[in-house]
Design a protein around this motif. Structure first.
Motif, PDB file in Angstrom:
ATOM      1  N   ASP A 221      22.716  52.093  69.883  1.00 31.13           N
ATOM      2  CA  ASP A 221      22.150  52.340  68.559  1.00 31.13           C
ATOM      3  C   ASP A 221      20.621  52.361  68.614  1.00 31.13           C
ATOM      4  O   ASP A 221      19.970  53.141  67.923  1.00 31.13           O
ATOM      5  CB  ASP A 221      22.653  51.314  67.535  1.00 31.13           C
ATOM      6  CG  ASP A 221      22.209  49.905  67.828  1.00 31.13           C
ATOM      7  OD1 ASP A 221      22.070  49.560  69.021  1.00 31.13           O
ATOM      8  OD2 ASP A 221      21.991  49.134  66.871  1.00 31.13           O
ATOM      9  N   LYS A 270      30.233  40.254  63.727  1.00 35.82           N
ATOM     10  CA  LYS A 270      29.679  41.554  64.071  1.00 35.82           C
ATOM     11  C   LYS A 270      28.512  41.891  63.134  1.00 35.82           C
ATOM     12  O   LYS A 270      28.495  41.459  61.979  1.00 35.82           O
ATOM     13  CB  LYS A 270      30.753  42.645  63.955  1.00 35.82           C
ATOM     14  CG  LYS A 270      31.877  42.533  64.962  1.00 35.82           C
ATOM     15  CD  LYS A 270      32.879  43.658  64.778  1.00 35.82           C
ATOM     16  CE  LYS A 270      34.002  43.574  65.809  1.00 35.82           C
ATOM     17  NZ  LYS A 270      34.981  44.671  65.632  1.00 35.82           N
ATOM     18  N   LYS A 272      25.684  45.221  61.880  1.00 27.62           N
ATOM     19  CA  LYS A 272      25.736  46.664  61.637  1.00 27.62           C
ATOM     20  C   LYS A 272      24.806  47.414  62.584  1.00 27.62           C
ATOM     21  O   LYS A 272      23.723  46.948  62.915  1.00 27.62           O
ATOM     22  CB  LYS A 272      25.369  46.964  60.185  1.00 27.62           C
ATOM     23  CG  LYS A 272      26.424  46.519  59.186  1.00 27.62           C
ATOM     24  CD  LYS A 272      26.119  47.039  57.791  1.00 27.62           C
ATOM     25  CE  LYS A 272      27.252  46.701  56.820  1.00 27.62           C
ATOM     26  NZ  LYS A 272      27.002  47.248  55.473  1.00 27.62           N
ATOM     27  N   ARG A 273      25.250  48.587  62.988  1.00 28.76           N
ATOM     28  CA  ARG A 273      24.440  49.431  63.864  1.00 28.76           C
ATOM     29  C   ARG A 273      23.264  50.036  63.105  1.00 28.76           C
ATOM     30  O   ARG A 273      23.311  50.201  61.880  1.00 28.76           O
ATOM     31  CB  ARG A 273      25.285  50.574  64.433  1.00 28.76           C
ATOM     32  CG  ARG A 273      26.347  50.139  65.414  1.00 28.76           C
ATOM     33  CD  ARG A 273      27.082  51.357  65.938  1.00 28.76           C
ATOM     34  NE  ARG A 273      28.144  50.984  66.867  1.00 28.76           N
ATOM     35  CZ  ARG A 273      27.975  50.823  68.170  1.00 28.76           C
ATOM     36  NH1 ARG A 273      26.774  51.018  68.691  1.00 28.76           N
ATOM     37  NH2 ARG A 273      28.981  50.479  68.948  1.00 28.76           N
ATOM     38  N   LYS A 275      21.140  52.985  61.815  1.00 28.63           N
ATOM     39  CA  LYS A 275      21.504  54.338  61.404  1.00 28.63           C
ATOM     40  C   LYS A 275      20.405  54.898  60.511  1.00 28.63           C
ATOM     41  O   LYS A 275      19.782  54.157  59.745  1.00 28.63           O
ATOM     42  CB  LYS A 275      22.841  54.312  60.653  1.00 28.63           C
ATOM     43  CG  LYS A 275      23.391  55.688  60.314  1.00 28.63           C
ATOM     44  CD  LYS A 275      24.758  55.568  59.619  1.00 28.63           C
ATOM     45  CE  LYS A 275      25.315  56.934  59.273  1.00 28.63           C
ATOM     46  NZ  LYS A 275      26.638  56.833  58.600  1.00 28.63           N
ATOM     47  N   GLY A 286      24.904  51.063  59.561  1.00 25.43           N
ATOM     48  CA  GLY A 286      26.015  51.731  60.229  1.00 25.43           C
ATOM     49  C   GLY A 286      27.257  50.872  60.294  1.00 25.43           C
ATOM     50  O   GLY A 286      27.380  49.846  59.615  1.00 25.43           O
ATOM     51  N   GLU A 287      28.187  51.281  61.161  1.00 27.52           N
ATOM     52  CA  GLU A 287      29.452  50.541  61.296  1.00 27.52           C
ATOM     53  C   GLU A 287      29.199  49.221  62.017  1.00 27.52           C
ATOM     54  O   GLU A 287      28.183  49.018  62.668  1.00 27.52           O
ATOM     55  CB  GLU A 287      30.481  51.380  62.059  1.00 27.52           C
ATOM     56  CG  GLU A 287      30.158  51.639  63.507  1.00 27.52           C
ATOM     57  CD  GLU A 287      29.298  52.868  63.726  1.00 27.52           C
ATOM     58  OE1 GLU A 287      29.244  53.349  64.875  1.00 27.52           O
ATOM     59  OE2 GLU A 287      28.658  53.335  62.755  1.00 27.52           O
ATOM     60  N   TYR A 288      30.169  48.311  61.885  1.00 25.21           N
ATOM     61  CA  TYR A 288      30.040  47.001  62.508  1.00 25.21           C
ATOM     62  C   TYR A 288      30.295  47.075  64.010  1.00 25.21           C
ATOM     63  O   TYR A 288      31.161  47.830  64.468  1.00 25.21           O
ATOM     64  CB  TYR A 288      31.021  46.010  61.869  1.00 25.21           C
ATOM     65  CG  TYR A 288      30.607  45.542  60.503  1.00 25.21           C
ATOM     66  CD1 TYR A 288      29.666  44.524  60.361  1.00 25.21           C
ATOM     67  CD2 TYR A 288      31.154  46.112  59.352  1.00 25.21           C
ATOM     68  CE1 TYR A 288      29.281  44.089  59.112  1.00 25.21           C
ATOM     69  CE2 TYR A 288      30.770  45.672  58.088  1.00 25.21           C
ATOM     70  CZ  TYR A 288      29.827  44.662  57.978  1.00 25.21           C
ATOM     71  OH  TYR A 288      29.434  44.235  56.739  1.00 25.21           O
ATOM     72  N   PHE A 289      29.521  46.294  64.769  1.00 25.70           N
ATOM     73  CA  PHE A 289      29.737  46.197  66.215  1.00 25.70           C
ATOM     74  C   PHE A 289      29.194  44.856  66.711  1.00 25.70           C
ATOM     75  O   PHE A 289      28.522  44.125  65.984  1.00 25.70           O
ATOM     76  CB  PHE A 289      29.080  47.365  66.951  1.00 25.70           C
ATOM     77  CG  PHE A 289      27.594  47.206  67.199  1.00 25.70           C
ATOM     78  CD1 PHE A 289      27.067  47.351  68.476  1.00 25.70           C
ATOM     79  CD2 PHE A 289      26.704  46.930  66.158  1.00 25.70           C
ATOM     80  CE1 PHE A 289      25.712  47.217  68.715  1.00 25.70           C
ATOM     81  CE2 PHE A 289      25.338  46.795  66.390  1.00 25.70           C
ATOM     82  CZ  PHE A 289      24.844  46.937  67.686  1.00 25.70           C
TER      83      PHE A 289
END
Length: 363
Positions: A221, A270, A272-273, A275, A286-289
């Motif tokens: 990311d 997690k 968030k990315r 973005k 962004g989505e969780y990671f």
């Protein structure tokens, strides 16, 4: 959003809090909300102040606030004092009573793109900087310091990890403290050829890692912003993503571990990315990671060396404690107090041995 915090260095020893406040305000319609005055870490017979203004910083600091200037200098009765918000180098966070013995040095170092002061501030109503606000009460005899370095992603720096390690060691030899794994490895390598580095290595007792990516960090990311980064900064990001150099450094550090006490904190949530938002800026929407998994954050050493501590937070908030009631803060303060007690007992044992030797010699 928490108020900006500034550092004022080069303050003469004779200057009182009132003197410092008068020179900083320069008659402007602002106030100092909070000011902490400490000795310089570098033994240069000056003081350092950590300052927050209310409702905002004086106008003469506007370029420092915007980032177009790194710092400003003003004169104080013939002495040049410096004001910055980057906190590069070492800064002591609170004053120890003049007659108190310093029981230990604690140095806090942030990772890539971190801020020496801001990275440790909570996100609660009071934006507590726990290393300053909590440790000053719970560890009043420890000289607690932060170390800042220019690891911002969006600049023209050409630093690599080895450069940061060497820079840290050279600064460290001036204040006699240690906490960073890569720098401890370098100190060991310099042992014999560099007396100061050898002394640092021998005096290191414990280290705490907060989500440190020993085996690599997920950086995809961050690398999505390569169009905004210089090639050297891209290389720096990639170097902490994994690879032979990181693996070799981990093995070198593990070889030193039996002489240390290690606390390894790892995230349980997690995040968030990064973005690009509708304005073209990058933010964590962004989505969780999971950027640093448990397998990367832990050294997997024996329990008598490494204590593993899960934290109910994501990577960004791993070191942002709002209150002393935070479970992770409770874990680190109890461990540090335990380490200090062990150090105290060790010093007493050494003193007793020296006393007995002296008695035998006189007898």
């Amino acid at each position: 959003m928490p108020k900006l915090v500034f550092r004022v260095t080069g303050i003469p020893l004779w200057a009182t809090a009132s003197d410092i406040e008068e020179i900083l305000l320069l008659g402007e319609e602002v106030k100092i909300q909070r000011m902490t005055i400490t000795p310089s870490c570098y033994g240069d017979d000056t003081q350092t102040a950590i300052v927050q203004f209310e409702p905002s910083a004086p106008k003469y600091l506007e370029e420092v606030v915007s980032g177009s200037l790194q710092d400003r200098q003003i004169s104080m009765c013939g002495s040049d004092i410096n004001i910055d918000k980057n906190f590069y180098g070492f800064t002591q966070l609170y004053r120890i009573e003049d007659d108190a013995k310093i029981t230990a040095d604690i140095v806090a170092v942030t990772g890539l793109a971190g801020h020496a002061f801001g990275s440790w501030r909570g996100k609660g109503d009071f934006s507590r900087m726990w290393l300053q606000d909590f440790f000053s009460e719970d560890l009043p005899s420890c000289r607690t310091m932060i170390y800042g370095h220019n690891s911002a992603l969006f600049n023209n720096g050409i630093h690599q990890i080895k450069d940061y390690n060497l820079g840290f060691i050279r600064e460290l030899t001036r204040v006699r403290s240690s906490i960073l794994s890569g720098s401890l490895v370098k100190c060991k390598e310099l042992s014999g050829s560099d007396a100061a580095a050898d002394d640092i290595f021998k005096s290191a007792f414990a280290t705490a890692f907060f989500g440190t990516p020993h085996r690599g960090l997920l950086v995809d990311d961050i690398l999505s912003m390569t169009n905004k980064m210089e090639e050297e900064r891209i290389d720096l990001v990639r170097s902490i993503g994994g690879g032979d150099n990181l693996r070799d450094e981990l093995e070198n550090f593990i070889s030193l571990a039996p002489g240390l006490k290690i606390l390894s904190f790892y995230e349980q949530m997690k995040g968030k990315r990064l973005k690009k938002d509708e304005n073209g800026s990058y933010s964590r929407i962004g989505e969780y990671f999971l950027p640093v998994g448990r397998e990367s954050a832990l050294l997997n050493l024996s329990p008598d060396i490494e204590t593993s501590i899960p934290v109910d937070a994501d990577h960004t908030n791993l070191v942002k404690f709002n209150t002393k009631g935070d479970a992770a803060y409770g874990a680190i303060i109890s461990q540090l107090k335990f380490f200090l007690e062990r150090l105290r007992k060790k010093e007493m044992e050494n003193d007793n041995k020296l006393h007995k030797r002296g008695t035998h010699a006189l007898g």
